[in-house]
Every structure is written in C-alpha cells, then in structure tokens.
Design a protein around this motif. Structure first.
Motif, mmCIF file in Angstrom:
data_model
loop_
_atom_site.group_PDB
_atom_site.id
_atom_site.type_symbol
_atom_site.label_atom_id
_atom_site.label_comp_id
_atom_site.label_asym_id
_atom_site.label_seq_id
_atom_site.Cartn_x
_atom_site.Cartn_y
_atom_site.Cartn_z
ATOM 1 N N SER A 81 -28.066 13.131 122.395
ATOM 2 C CA SER A 81 -28.842 14.349 122.654
ATOM 3 C C SER A 81 -30.288 14.043 123.056
ATOM 4 N N ILE A 82 -30.722 12.799 122.846
ATOM 5 C CA ILE A 82 -32.110 12.432 123.172
ATOM 6 C C ILE A 82 -32.183 11.895 124.605
ATOM 7 N N PRO A 83 -33.067 12.441 125.446
ATOM 8 C CA PRO A 83 -33.202 11.913 126.802
ATOM 9 C C PRO A 83 -33.520 10.420 126.772
ATOM 10 N N GLY A 84 -32.889 9.676 127.658
ATOM 11 C CA GLY A 84 -33.171 8.240 127.734
ATOM 12 C C GLY A 84 -32.419 7.395 126.730
ATOM 13 N N SER A 85 -31.468 7.978 126.010
ATOM 14 C CA SER A 85 -30.738 7.214 125.004
ATOM 15 C C SER A 85 -29.821 6.168 125.623
ATOM 16 N N SER A 86 -29.565 6.292 126.941
ATOM 17 C CA SER A 86 -28.675 5.316 127.586
ATOM 18 C C SER A 86 -29.283 3.913 127.578
ATOM 19 N N ASP A 87 -30.594 3.776 127.380
ATOM 20 C CA ASP A 87 -31.205 2.452 127.238
ATOM 21 C C ASP A 87 -30.640 1.705 126.033
ATOM 22 N N VAL A 88 -30.183 2.428 125.046
ATOM 23 C CA VAL A 88 -29.811 1.831 123.766
ATOM 24 C C VAL A 88 -28.338 2.071 123.417
ATOM 25 N N PHE A 89 -27.875 3.315 123.586
ATOM 26 C CA PHE A 89 -26.557 3.676 123.082
ATOM 27 C C PHE A 89 -25.463 3.258 124.051
ATOM 28 N N ASP A 90 -24.481 2.538 123.557
ATOM 29 C CA ASP A 90 -23.405 2.052 124.426
ATOM 30 C C ASP A 90 -22.160 2.917 124.318
ATOM 31 N N ARG A 91 -21.592 3.021 123.116
ATOM 32 C CA ARG A 91 -20.350 3.781 122.971
ATOM 33 C C ARG A 91 -20.124 4.200 121.517
ATOM 34 N N ALA A 92 -19.278 5.217 121.350
ATOM 35 C CA ALA A 92 -18.812 5.605 120.018
ATOM 36 C C ALA A 92 -17.303 5.703 120.078
ATOM 37 N N LEU A 93 -16.635 5.058 119.136
ATOM 38 C CA LEU A 93 -15.181 5.192 119.060
ATOM 39 C C LEU A 93 -14.880 6.075 117.853
ATOM 40 N N VAL A 94 -14.521 7.327 118.170
ATOM 41 C CA VAL A 94 -14.254 8.296 117.115
ATOM 42 C C VAL A 94 -12.772 8.213 116.789
ATOM 43 N N THR A 95 -12.450 7.378 115.814
ATOM 44 C CA THR A 95 -11.053 7.102 115.478
ATOM 45 C C THR A 95 -10.688 7.960 114.279
ATOM 46 N N TYR A 96 -10.228 9.162 114.594
ATOM 47 C CA TYR A 96 -9.972 10.107 113.507
ATOM 48 C C TYR A 96 -8.629 9.824 112.832
ATOM 49 N N SER A 97 -7.625 9.523 113.617
ATOM 50 C CA SER A 97 -6.317 9.210 113.028
ATOM 51 C C SER A 97 -6.262 7.722 112.644
ATOM 52 N N ASN A 98 -5.338 7.391 111.753
ATOM 53 C CA ASN A 98 -5.162 5.988 111.383
ATOM 54 C C ASN A 98 -4.691 5.160 112.579
ATOM 55 N N THR A 99 -3.803 5.741 113.389
ATOM 56 C CA THR A 99 -3.332 5.050 114.591
ATOM 57 C C THR A 99 -4.511 4.657 115.475
ATOM 58 N N ALA A 100 -5.415 5.587 115.669
ATOM 59 C CA ALA A 100 -6.585 5.294 116.506
ATOM 60 C C ALA A 100 -7.415 4.174 115.891
ATOM 61 N N LYS A 101 -7.544 4.180 114.560
ATOM 62 C CA LYS A 101 -8.314 3.111 113.902
ATOM 63 C C LYS A 101 -7.686 1.747 114.185
ATOM 64 N N MET A 102 -6.351 1.705 114.166
ATOM 65 C CA MET A 102 -5.667 0.435 114.437
ATOM 66 C C MET A 102 -5.785 0.064 115.906
ATOM 67 N N GLN A 103 -5.495 1.038 116.798
ATOM 68 C CA GLN A 103 -5.458 0.725 118.232
ATOM 69 C C GLN A 103 -6.839 0.421 118.809
ATOM 70 N N GLU A 104 -7.824 1.203 118.437
ATOM 71 C CA GLU A 104 -9.133 1.053 119.074
ATOM 72 C C GLU A 104 -10.011 0.014 118.383
ATOM 73 N N LEU A 105 -9.799 -0.145 117.065
ATOM 74 C CA LEU A 105 -10.722 -0.996 116.301
ATOM 75 C C LEU A 105 -10.026 -2.179 115.626
ATOM 76 N N GLY A 106 -8.718 -2.239 115.773
ATOM 77 C CA GLY A 106 -7.997 -3.364 115.176
ATOM 78 C C GLY A 106 -7.959 -3.353 113.654
ATOM 79 N N VAL A 107 -8.114 -2.171 113.047
ATOM 80 C CA VAL A 107 -7.967 -2.088 111.588
ATOM 81 C C VAL A 107 -6.503 -2.420 111.265
ATOM 82 N N LYS A 108 -6.275 -3.253 110.224
ATOM 83 C CA LYS A 108 -4.916 -3.713 109.925
ATOM 84 C C LYS A 108 -4.122 -2.641 109.191
ATOM 85 N N GLU A 109 -2.867 -2.567 109.523
ATOM 86 C CA GLU A 109 -1.985 -1.606 108.858
ATOM 87 C C GLU A 109 -1.953 -1.854 107.350
ATOM 88 N N GLU A 110 -1.941 -3.152 106.952
ATOM 89 C CA GLU A 110 -1.915 -3.502 105.526
ATOM 90 C C GLU A 110 -3.167 -3.000 104.806
#
Lengths: 412, 412
Positions: free
Chosen positions: B289-318
């Motif tokens: 929301s802050i102008p010029g934040s692209s200098d710093v902010f790269d990405r956000a992975l909003v992994t709401y489901s457990n599947t997303a946590k595993m697929q996007e972030l490599g969180v282990k099923e165990e």
C-alpha cells in the motif's frame, strides 16, 4: 414520531472515543418507526447540555440521552434533566439495593458518591442496569419523552433492548421496513441518473444511495401500518430498481461482496486462489478475514516483482519484455500459472499500475488488467481507474477481480 | 477558540455509518488548540442544517462541516451555507478542470450532476480534493469561519491535513507544536502506568495516549509564544518518555510501522518477502500500500491451505501431521521454504489460529507463531492473542511479524 439522540461526554469531544452509541440507537429507533432528526454531543457542561435539550425538544417528541449518569462529579445529566423537567431527584430504592448488592458481591467498598447513582427524577420510570451500577430512567416533560441511559455500550445496549424497546413500541405509529441493495461496478452519479425518476417520485418507500470505497448501496425504506404492507411496498420498488441496474447488484442483505461470493462458492463446492500484483494481498485478505473461508480459499501468490511473477507463476521473460508487466498478456500468463500451481476451480489474477509513479503515455496510472480462469476458459478485462490515489486504485482492482468471479458464477 | 463539528448525512442518522469523522476532527482540533463544544449531526435536510449552523454560530468561532458536497440531489451543504452567508455559489475553475480530467482519464461519461460539485460559495477559499471529485472550501460569515469537507474519510482527512491545518494554525493564538510517539508491543494501560507520573504532572506540554488496532500512540503537545519554545518543551518530555518505554517506540513521526521498516530496509538495500497463513495477505498489503514499496518488497506466498504450504513452501507432510499447521516447526519450515523460493534478504512467516472455530485445549484461538530468517539465522516467537476477534488477532499477528523485522534491523 421525531426523535433526537443526545450524547453527553467530554471524551467524545476530545475524539478519544468514537460515538458508536449514536449509530446503534439510530438503527434501533429507525427500526421501531422513529425518525431520528439529530445527533447532538455535548461535554460535561450543564449549561450546554440544557441548551441542547431545549434545541431537541423544539422539534422532537423523544429525546434519548447517553452518558453522564455515573458517580463522579462531572456526571451531571440527571441534575440537568430534573431541572429541565422542573422536578427534584429522589432515591430509587431498587436501584439503591442493587448498587449495595453489587459492591457487597464484588467485595469492594462502596464510596459515598455511589449513592448518587440511585437518584432519578421524581415520577420517572427507572430502568435497572444489569451490567453496571447506574440505572437509566424514562420521564415526561410536557408531551416529550426523555429516556436516559448510561454511556458504556455494554450497559446501554442491554438496557435499551430490555426496557426501552417494549416502552417505545407502544409509542410508535406504523412499522418500518428497510432493505439494502448493494452494487459494484457503477458510480453513484450514474446509478442515480439511471433511477432518477424513481428517486424523484419517492414519498414512501424512500430510496437513498450511499457510495463508499467503490461500492454504491441503496436503502429502500417504507413505513406503513403493518409489516406486510411495508415489505410489499419495498419489494415492489426493489423490482423496479432491479430492472434498471440489476447487472450491478450483488446482494439485498448486509453481506460484503466477498462474503456473497464465498457463500456462493461454498454452496457449489468450488475452490479459489489469486495471483496478485498491484492489489498486494488485498483480495486474499477480503476472503481470509471471513470466518470459515478455509472451505474455499486455497492460496494467494502475491508476485510483486517481475522475478516473482516468473518464478512463482511461470510468466515468460519475453512476455514481460514485449508487453510489460501491466498487460493483458501478463495477466493471462499469471492466471494460467496460478492454475497450474493450485488447480483451484476459480483462479483470478491482477496486474496494474497503482502509481503514483511509473506512468507512461500508453500506460497511465490506474490501468489495471484482471483475468479469470474457470471452467477451462480465460477471460481478461482492462480497467482504467483514473483520478484516484494508489489505495483507491488497489481497492477498485480487487472489486474488479471479484466482479469477474461473480459474473462467472451468475453465468453472465 | 471555540469550535463545533457539524456532520451532514442521513446515513449517519440511520445508523448505517459510525461518525468517525467527528472523532478524527476532534483530535485534530484539540491538538491545534481549539475547544470543541459540540458535535452535531443533521440529515440531508436544508432547514435543519440551517438551524444547526445558527445554533453552532451562537457560541463558536469555527464551524467544521463534513458531508453533503457530492453530486446528487440530496447533497445540499453548499447551498445552505451560501444562503447562511448571504452569498451565491460560483464555479471554481480549478475544481471544474479536475472533475473533467477525472472523467476523461477514467474513460467514463461525465453526467450533468457532476458539474454541481465545482461550485463553491462566492469569495470562499477552495480546498482541492486529491482523492475524489468534490472540493472543500473555507468561508467567513461575520467573524465566524466555516470550513466544509466532503464526507468520505479518505477524502476529508488528507484535505484537512494539507489545507486546513496550515490555515487553522494561523487562527489559533500562540504556537502549537506536536509530536507523535508511536509504539508497538505494549498495551495502553501498561504504557500509561509506566509514564503515570509524567501524565499526572502535565500542564504544558500535554501528553495523550490513543490505542488503536494493537498500537498505542502518544501525542505530546505544547503551546507557547514561539515555535522554538514549544518544540524544546516537547522534546524534553519526549526524552523522558523514551527513558521509560523506548523499547516499544518505533517512530516519532506520522509514518506507520510498515513505512518505518520499509524506509530502513531501502536505506540498507535489503529485500523482503512473506509467507502468510492466518494474516492472509495483510502483511503484504501493509507494505504494497506504500508508494515505492517495489524497491524492497518481492513477494508474499499466502499459503492458507496445508496443500499450499507444502507445494509453495516445501513444508513437510510429517511436520504438519506431527506438530500441526499452527506450530513453531511449521513456521520455521515456511520461512525456510520462502527463503529458498525468493532469496530475499529478510523472510518472515506466520501461522496461527485466528478462530473463531478450530480451538483445542493445547491450541487456543489466538495462538500464533511468527518466524524470521535473516542473516542466515532463524528466530521464531510464540504469541498468544487472547480475548480478541478474528481480525484483531490477524492484525496483531501482522504487527508481531513487523516487530521481528524491526528488532532485527535495530539489532536488539
């Protein structure tokens, strides 16, 4: 019947507290068939409170006060009202017993100034306080009714519901019925132009429009002798409104746009993911802020940098180089990449220029591409949100993503 | 000087909208040295608005109105004020140009009723609107000053800050100097206890605390005959406050917590990414929301489901099976996975139970784990945000992520 809400408290005039009591009481009074003509707030100052009472009494049959019933020196509402009514304050024994019992149970010592709370204007009906020590009261001055409540919402609201509603129901003529109609995708002035003849012809039901954050809400209200009549009149007008601007209407209740979409998707057993650039998580937040959204919402990939768009969503470097990050081509590759990653039934993507910097001749601030992939098909739209600040553009972009989903679900 | 705040809008008398404008303006006016005697709300009714103006003008030197400046028929504030002032409405060319430009840029058709917005009372100072189409204005009636603002807070607040504060500063006697001191991580009552003797001894400078959304802001204000004197007095008190609660203070200006962090990271040339579960994009939004934040902010992975946590972030099923999604182990795997995906200098992750459902004996609603990976090290914290609703917990979680970053940057 005409009414006014008079709030007493210096903390409100300092801006330390937002006057939520006035909003609550307004909703209640309107629902009971009273017109609310004024909200008035004065500090803990007897002269100004008296003048405010006089001003309200000129036009209103009912005056509701909140605040200033407590034990301390600056709590003066009762004193001023009894002076206004030309009567004295007398002790209410039930209130006194309750206050003594309250201190006994809590093991705290009752100080002298607490006795003050048990006094009410002579002849008033006392409203007992189940959640604190200061009672409220109802008194008559000439033909006007004054009802006084303590200031804390936790005490005022149950007292209103238990003691005031039964009393007020006998005073009010007619029954009020209201309906909200909420729209997205049309501005307030254009909407009003579309329904101008309905607005101009209004007597009962009345129709009022309110614009906020890119949405326009209409409120249709009727006051008739029975609830059925009032509802029928509102429904008839609602049908006319639908004929004119039905394509922009998403609900006739108080749910937000994301709640309506979430409910529809849950009913159909569909899952949702988003790929966001300029909205930066706003879209995901609008869903994840709703309890139970995990039934539907899977993930959001907020790919703010171009690198992130390539790495997380497989947007091609050539696409970014040739068409730019803000382009329909990029939006389509984003939504396709999101579908490959998530497999969600409905995938939406957005890329746009929220500004204030970065504008070019071909790509002005406010240029936003939104894309949806659902049922095997991609649909992409170009939006131009001009003359808005960064966060208004971001909010409009989020609504445009939701509109794509809504239109898909409605098959239009 | 005495002032009143006059709000115009039937939607407030219906209780659809809480009058936050009055609270904001009260804070501002008190800070500028004005006494606020009244809040007054009337509907879109010219006679009552005129009576309210008369009532306020009897006692007050300054009347601030909000609302009723829009394009529709029921927007009548300007008409009533010009009648009250005994002058006519004239077109303001700059406002007209802005409105035309707005419609041109957005590609929407300008309807006739939009022209109405460019009119202001003759002789008034026009305050341009950078966030909407209706301008505000300042006019004099006898010795009274009337300032009118549009109703939407997003338009009113920047207009007040840019145009009204400089004007009002010249009206007030003496010179006011204010400083905000903003904190995160300490509650209002504990903070007040820590500085109680300073609060009790206050005459000038004054110190006021405001709690909002998990942050507590102090405002120190002095009114002296010169700006230097006022500033020196405020600075002296600020030093005392720092000695007591310095660990919680993040800024002495009006920047938000995320703005302060963004500026620090930009200065150091660092990049930022987030992995979010319960916050659902709130953290990303606070930066994007802050102008010029692209200098710093790269990405956000909003992994709401457990599947997303595993697929996007490599969180282990165990890990999910053994410790659950809401655990320090999951938070640490999330932040590690995010670092692998993004390579950002600072990676933060959050996983928590925002409720209302899903509570167990070991894992109550409000249990939130936050993790940071920066400089090759992971730090994880457990937070327990009890007795709050879903979105308050989500906001506190976001602030906890930011506090981890801030403390890392400050090396504490």
């Amino acid at each position: 019947m005409k009414s006014a809400i008079l709030t007493v408290g210096t903390e409100i005039l300092f801006g330390q507290i937002v006057n939520t009591n006035a909003a609550y009481l307004s909703q209640q009074l309107n629902g009971l068939g009273f017109d609310v003509l004024y909200h008035f707030t004065v500090g803990d100052n007897p002269d100004r409170l008296k003048r405010a009472l006089e001003t309200c009494a000129k036009e209103c049959d009912l005056i509701i006060t909140t605040g200033g019933l407590g034990p301390t020196q600056d709590d003066l509402t009762k004193e001023v009202i009894s002076e206004f009514a030309g009567c004295r304050l007398t002790i209410n024994q039930e209130a006194m017993d309750r206050i003594e019992g309250y201190f006994k149970r809590s093991g705290r010592e009752m100080t002298e100034n607490n006795v003050k709370q048990a006094y009410v204007p002579e002849g008033a009906i006392c409203m007992q306080n189940d959640h604190g020590s200061a009672p409220g009261f109802i008194c008559k001055v000439d033909n006007k009714t004054i009802m006084s409540f303590p200031g804390p919402p936790k005490e005022m609201m149950p007292m209103f519901e238990n003691s005031a509603i039964p009393y007020l129901s006998t005073m009010s003529e007619g029954v009020i019925y209201s309906k909200f109609i909420k729209t997205v995708g049309i501005g307030e002035s254009l909407l009003e132009t579309e329904i101008m003849d309905i607005v101009d012809a209004q007597t009962d039901p009345t129709i009022a429009t309110y614009a906020k954050d890119g949405e326009v809400t209409m409120r249709l209200t009727s006051k008739r002798s029975s609830a059925e009549e009032a509802k029928a009149a509102v429904d008839e007008m609602a049908t006319k409104v639908h004929e004119r601007v039905g394509n922009y209407i998403y609900t006739e209740d108080e749910r937000s746009f994301s709640e309506v979409i979430l409910d529809k998707m849950r009913d159909k057993g569909l899952s949702l993911s988003s790929a966001e650039s300029c909205t930066g998580g706003l879209f995901a937040d609008a869903f994840i802020s709703i309890p139970g959204s995990s039934d539907v919402f899977d993930r959001a990939l907020v790919t703010y940098s171009n690198t992130a768009k390539m790495q997380e969503l497989g947007v091609k470097e050539e696409t970014l180089a040739k068409f730019g990050a803000v382009s329909s081509q990029t939006a389509e590759e984003m939504v396709s990449g999101l579908y490959e990653a998530s497999g969600s039934d409905i995938c939406v993507a957005v890329t746009g220029l929220a500004g204030p910097g970065g504008e070019t001749l071909e790509k002005p601030v406010g240029l936003v591409y939104t894309a949806i992939l659902a049922g095997g098909k991609i649909r992409c739209t170009e939006n131009r949100f001009g003359n808005m600040d960064r966060n208004a553009i971001r909010r409009r972009s989020m609504l445009a993503m939701m509109k794509l989903i809504y239109d898909y679900l409605e098959d239009r």
